[in-house]
Enzyme design. Structure first.
Site, PDB file in Angstrom:
ATOM      1  N   GLY A  76      -6.716  -9.113  -4.711  1.00 48.05           N
ATOM      2  CA  GLY A  76      -7.305  -8.975  -3.386  1.00 48.05           C
ATOM      3  C   GLY A  76      -8.491  -8.510  -3.514  1.00 48.05           C
ATOM      4  O   GLY A  76      -9.266  -7.771  -4.900  1.00 48.05           O
ATOM      5  N   ASP A 103       0.859  -0.832  -6.852  1.00 48.64           N
ATOM      6  CA  ASP A 103       1.392  -2.179  -5.833  1.00 48.64           C
ATOM      7  C   ASP A 103       3.025  -2.153  -5.305  1.00 48.64           C
ATOM      8  O   ASP A 103       3.408  -2.289  -6.617  1.00 48.64           O
ATOM      9  CB  ASP A 103       0.826  -3.193  -6.484  1.00 48.64           C
ATOM     10  N   ASP A 109       6.238   0.984  -2.947  1.00 43.87           N
ATOM     11  CA  ASP A 109       5.921   0.938  -1.898  1.00 43.87           C
ATOM     12  C   ASP A 109       4.933   2.012  -1.055  1.00 43.87           C
ATOM     13  O   ASP A 109       5.888   2.984  -1.173  1.00 43.87           O
ATOM     14  CB  ASP A 109       7.543   0.644  -0.911  1.00 43.87           C
ATOM     15  N   VAL A 110       4.003   2.099  -0.869  1.00 41.86           N
ATOM     16  CA  VAL A 110       3.399   2.898  -0.505  1.00 41.86           C
ATOM     17  C   VAL A 110       4.103   3.816   0.986  1.00 41.86           C
ATOM     18  O   VAL A 110       3.518   4.793   1.455  1.00 41.86           O
ATOM     19  CB  VAL A 110       1.858   2.877  -0.070  1.00 41.86           C
ATOM     20  N   ASN A 136      -5.901   0.721  -0.041  1.00 39.91           N
ATOM     21  CA  ASN A 136      -5.725  -0.391  -0.023  1.00 39.91           C
ATOM     22  C   ASN A 136      -4.778  -1.070   1.176  1.00 39.91           C
ATOM     23  O   ASN A 136      -4.747  -2.304   1.821  1.00 39.91           O
ATOM     24  CB  ASN A 136      -6.447  -1.189  -0.790  1.00 39.91           C
ATOM     25  N   ARG A 150      -3.779  -9.644  18.023  1.00 42.13           N
ATOM     26  CA  ARG A 150      -3.717  -8.195  16.631  1.00 42.13           C
ATOM     27  C   ARG A 150      -2.673  -7.103  16.870  1.00 42.13           C
ATOM     28  O   ARG A 150      -3.400  -5.935  16.325  1.00 42.13           O
ATOM     29  CB  ARG A 150      -4.925  -8.033  16.019  1.00 42.13           C
ATOM     30  N   TYR A 192      -0.949  -5.001  13.818  1.00 40.07           N
ATOM     31  CA  TYR A 192      -2.436  -5.160  12.561  1.00 40.07           C
ATOM     32  C   TYR A 192      -3.476  -4.341  13.508  1.00 40.07           C
ATOM     33  O   TYR A 192      -3.733  -3.192  12.828  1.00 40.07           O
ATOM     34  CB  TYR A 192      -2.499  -6.473  12.560  1.00 40.07           C
ATOM     35  N   THR A 250      -9.424 -13.167   0.814  1.00 43.07           N
ATOM     36  CA  THR A 250      -8.102 -12.873  -0.461  1.00 43.07           C
ATOM     37  C   THR A 250      -6.595 -14.475   0.712  1.00 43.07           C
ATOM     38  O   THR A 250      -6.600 -14.594   1.341  1.00 43.07           O
ATOM     39  CB  THR A 250      -6.796 -11.591   0.323  1.00 43.07           C
TER      40      THR A 250
HETATM   41  P1  NAD Z   1      -4.079  -9.112   0.069  1.00 44.97           P
HETATM   42  O1  NAD Z   1      -2.658  -9.537   1.004  1.00 44.97           O
HETATM   43  O2  NAD Z   1      -4.381  -9.807  -0.812  1.00 44.97           O
HETATM   44  O3  NAD Z   1      -3.764  -7.677  -0.884  1.00 44.97           O
HETATM   45  C1  NAD Z   1      -2.644  -6.651  -0.355  1.00 44.97           C
HETATM   46  C2  NAD Z   1      -1.827  -5.716  -1.570  1.00 44.97           C
HETATM   47  O4  NAD Z   1      -1.129  -5.088  -0.930  1.00 44.97           O
HETATM   48  C3  NAD Z   1      -0.897  -7.001  -1.861  1.00 44.97           C
HETATM   49  O5  NAD Z   1      -1.195  -7.190  -3.544  1.00 44.97           O
HETATM   50  C4  NAD Z   1       0.454  -6.632  -1.693  1.00 44.97           C
HETATM   51  O6  NAD Z   1       1.302  -6.731  -2.537  1.00 44.97           O
HETATM   52  C5  NAD Z   1      -0.050  -5.153  -1.323  1.00 44.97           C
HETATM   53  N1  NAD Z   1       0.813  -4.415  -0.864  1.00 44.97           N
HETATM   54  C6  NAD Z   1       1.547  -4.962   0.704  1.00 44.97           C
HETATM   55  N2  NAD Z   1       1.573  -3.942   1.368  1.00 44.97           N
HETATM   56  C7  NAD Z   1       2.624  -2.493   0.220  1.00 44.97           C
HETATM   57  C8  NAD Z   1       3.342  -1.320   0.481  1.00 44.97           C
HETATM   58  N3  NAD Z   1       3.881  -1.422   1.684  1.00 44.97           N
HETATM   59  N4  NAD Z   1       2.951  -0.844  -0.779  1.00 44.97           N
HETATM   60  C9  NAD Z   1       2.223  -1.739  -1.851  1.00 44.97           C
HETATM   61  N5  NAD Z   1       1.642  -2.128  -1.970  1.00 44.97           N
HETATM   62  C10 NAD Z   1       1.528  -2.857  -0.925  1.00 44.97           C
HETATM   63  O7  NAD Z   1      -4.718  -8.429   1.017  1.00 44.97           O
HETATM   64  P2  NAD Z   1      -6.141  -8.198   1.124  1.00 44.97           P
HETATM   65  O8  NAD Z   1      -6.953  -9.427   1.910  1.00 44.97           O
HETATM   66  O9  NAD Z   1      -6.697  -7.464  -0.442  1.00 44.97           O
HETATM   67  O10 NAD Z   1      -5.825  -6.908   1.538  1.00 44.97           O
HETATM   68  C11 NAD Z   1      -6.449  -5.448   1.523  1.00 44.97           C
HETATM   69  C12 NAD Z   1      -6.418  -5.128   2.863  1.00 44.97           C
HETATM   70  O11 NAD Z   1      -7.999  -4.952   3.054  1.00 44.97           O
HETATM   71  C13 NAD Z   1      -5.396  -4.021   3.566  1.00 44.97           C
HETATM   72  O12 NAD Z   1      -5.358  -3.332   3.797  1.00 44.97           O
HETATM   73  C14 NAD Z   1      -6.075  -5.575   4.424  1.00 44.97           C
HETATM   74  O13 NAD Z   1      -5.721  -4.719   5.581  1.00 44.97           O
HETATM   75  C15 NAD Z   1      -7.725  -4.716   4.788  1.00 44.97           C
HETATM   76  N6  NAD Z   1      -8.311  -6.092   5.438  1.00 44.97           N
HETATM   77  C16 NAD Z   1      -8.098  -7.424   4.510  1.00 44.97           C
HETATM   78  C17 NAD Z   1      -8.573  -7.778   5.395  1.00 44.97           C
HETATM   79  C18 NAD Z   1      -9.541  -9.333   4.938  1.00 44.97           C
HETATM   80  O14 NAD Z   1      -9.718 -10.521   5.288  1.00 44.97           O
HETATM   81  N7  NAD Z   1      -8.791 -10.375   3.479  1.00 44.97           N
HETATM   82  C19 NAD Z   1     -10.259  -8.153   6.152  1.00 44.97           C
HETATM   83  C20 NAD Z   1      -9.630  -6.650   6.622  1.00 44.97           C
HETATM   84  C21 NAD Z   1      -9.344  -5.678   6.373  1.00 44.97           C
END
Ligand code: NAD
Length: 249
Positions: free
Chosen positions: A13, A33, A55-56, A82, A143, A146, A181
């Site tokens: 993503g 990750d 794990d963050v 992220n 939400r 979130y 994503t």
């Molecule tokens: P995604 O699910 O494709 O990727 C998120 C990644 O974070 C995954 O690889 C997952 O394994 C990793 N992850 C989750 N929990 C974790 C943890 N505790 N420790 C380490 N890694 C962890 O998501 P994305 O869409 O790429 O989202 C990335 C960021 O953007 C997130 O913070 C999300 O909230 C934000 N975001 C996404 C969108 C959207 O529409 N996709 C919109 C607004 C905000």
């Protein structure tokens, strides 16, 4: 000198697109990750990366990860918080465990990561970018966890910007609108997708690269006097207070 970045949630993503963008600009990147298999797969065709499964939201794992990054990089120029999880449901169905699961990764994570990385961030010159969401700016049904976690991240960034400013470290937030994503695909039904298109002035979802570009700009020297700011990369969604779709037709 080669610059270094740490990106959490880098296995796919927005995090993977951000990693590739940094690499394209000649940076070295620590990819973090929780999903080790997907992370190693994502990194298999990349050079100049350090891959760490962690794990963050776990202070012990964060401390171990910070030790490994310092040993490999010495100094960190950018930290991109992220990693995030989404959980959509009405308040009545949001159990405390669901609430805590979202808060752990989305809010505790950026707090713990910044605290652990600060000692080896470039001072002055370091940059932190925390990833929030349009859901942290505009409220919605479904939400409570979130959206609240992301609103808190926006304020956390300001707290960090004010406190770390004296060290020459900048902290900003990027709030993406909907991006295709795995995270979005898991919670956006066809009806939700259609409604987003209608509500967003640019009339579409964003793509990962567009968010990565905003993140890498804020980490770059081009943003050297920008700190404490929220940059919405959302096709104009945040701007449409009373911009009802019906009024735009
Ligand atoms: P995604 O699910 O494709 O990727 C998120 C990644 O974070 C995954 O690889 C997952 O394994 C990793 N992850 C989750 N929990 C974790 C943890 N505790 N420790 C380490 N890694 C962890 O998501 P994305 O869409 O790429 O989202 C990335 C960021 O953007 C997130 O913070 C999300 O909230 C934000 N975001 C996404 C969108 C959207 O529409 N996709 C919109 C607004 C905000």
């Amino acid at each position: 000198m080669t610059k270094t970045a740490l990106v959490t949630g880098a296995a796919r993503g927005i995090g993977l697109a951000t990693t590739r963008t940094f690499l394209g600009r000649g940076w070295h990147v620590a990819m973090i990750d929780i999903d080790g298999d997907e992370l190693r797969h994502a990194a298999s065709d990349l050079e100049n990366v350090l891959v760490i499964e962690a794990d963050v939201s776990d202070p012990t794992q964060v401390a171990r990860m910070a030790g490994e990054v310092t040993a490999a990089f010495g100094t960190l120029d950018a930290l991109v918080n992220n990693a995030g999880v989404a959980d959509f449901g009405p308040i009545a169905e949001t159990t405390f465990e669901r609430w805590r699961r979202v808060m752990r990764t989305n809010l505790d994570g950026p707090f713990l990561m910044a605290q652990a990385c600060l000692p080896f961030m470039a001072q002055p010159g370091g940059a932190i970018v925390n990833i929030a969401s349009i859901s942290g700016v505009r409220a919605s049904t479904m939400r409570v966890a979130y959206g609240t976690s992301k609103a808190a991240v926006i304020h956390l960034s300001k707290q960090q910007a004010v406190e770390y400013g004296g060290l020459g470290i900048r902290v900003n937030t990027v709030a993406p609108g909907p991006v295709d994503t795995k995270l979005a695909l898991a919670v956006h039904t066809p009806q939700i997708r259609k409604a987003y298109h209608e509500a967003i002035p640019l009339n579409r979802y964003g793509v990962e690269q567009e968010i990565a570009n905003a993140i890498c700009f804020l980490c770059s020297d081009e943003a050297s006097y920008i700190t404490g700011q929220l940059l919405s990369a959302d096709g104009g969604f945040q701007a449409t207070g009373v911009g009802l779709p019906a009024l735009r037709e």
